[in-house]
Scaffold this motif. Sequence first.
Motif, short mmCIF file in Angstrom:
data_model
loop_
_atom_site.label_atom_id
_atom_site.label_comp_id
_atom_site.label_asym_id
_atom_site.label_seq_id
_atom_site.Cartn_x
_atom_site.Cartn_y
_atom_site.Cartn_z
N HIS A 155 0.83 -1.22 0.00
CA HIS A 155 0.00 0.00 0.00
C HIS A 155 0.86 1.26 0.00
N LEU A 156 1.90 1.27 -0.84
CA LEU A 156 2.78 2.43 -0.92
C LEU A 156 2.19 3.46 -1.86
N LEU A 157 2.43 4.72 -1.56
CA LEU A 157 1.99 5.82 -2.40
C LEU A 157 3.19 6.65 -2.81
N GLU A 158 3.08 7.34 -3.93
CA GLU A 158 4.17 8.19 -4.39
C GLU A 158 4.52 9.21 -3.31
N GLY A 159 5.80 9.37 -3.06
CA GLY A 159 6.27 10.34 -2.07
C GLY A 159 6.41 9.78 -0.67
N GLU A 160 5.93 8.54 -0.43
CA GLU A 160 6.06 7.95 0.90
C GLU A 160 7.52 7.61 1.18
N THR A 161 7.84 7.51 2.44
CA THR A 161 9.19 7.18 2.88
C THR A 161 9.29 5.69 3.18
N VAL A 162 10.39 5.10 2.77
CA VAL A 162 10.70 3.71 3.16
C VAL A 162 12.05 3.73 3.88
N GLN A 163 12.29 2.72 4.66
CA GLN A 163 13.52 2.61 5.43
C GLN A 163 14.46 1.63 4.73
N ILE A 164 15.75 1.91 4.75
CA ILE A 164 16.77 0.98 4.27
C ILE A 164 17.53 0.51 5.50
N ILE A 165 17.42 -0.78 5.78
CA ILE A 165 18.07 -1.37 6.95
C ILE A 165 19.22 -2.24 6.47
N GLU A 166 20.42 -1.87 6.86
CA GLU A 166 21.60 -2.62 6.45
C GLU A 166 21.87 -3.77 7.42
N GLY A 167 22.25 -4.90 6.87
CA GLY A 167 22.58 -6.07 7.68
C GLY A 167 23.84 -6.72 7.14
N GLN A 168 24.23 -7.81 7.74
CA GLN A 168 25.45 -8.50 7.32
C GLN A 168 25.31 -9.08 5.91
N ASP A 169 24.09 -9.48 5.53
CA ASP A 169 23.89 -10.13 4.24
C ASP A 169 23.39 -9.17 3.17
N GLY A 170 23.37 -7.87 3.44
CA GLY A 170 22.88 -6.92 2.45
C GLY A 170 21.97 -5.91 3.12
#
Length: 74
Positions: free
Chosen positions: A26-41
């Motif tokens: 249910h994403l809309l244009e302009g919404e924010t997403v998080q990038i979570i870094e881990g050991q595997d990517g």
Amino acid sequence: MKTVKVRKIGNSYGITLPKEVVERYHLLEGETVQIIEGQDGFTVTPYDPEFLAWARAYERTNTKYRDTLKALAE
């Protein structure tokens, strides 16, 4: 698993999310997403840890003061 390409956008890089992923979350244009870094990517997610903390605090308050809030709403 979906495969997407990294593309140059101005001086940055970006990815395009497939339509089915956008609809599922249910994403809309302009919404924010998080990038979570881990050991595997990394993981791209609409999950916001700050919002979760707020929601838990609200839930505790709502439970503790349920009757008071109900009376105020009348």
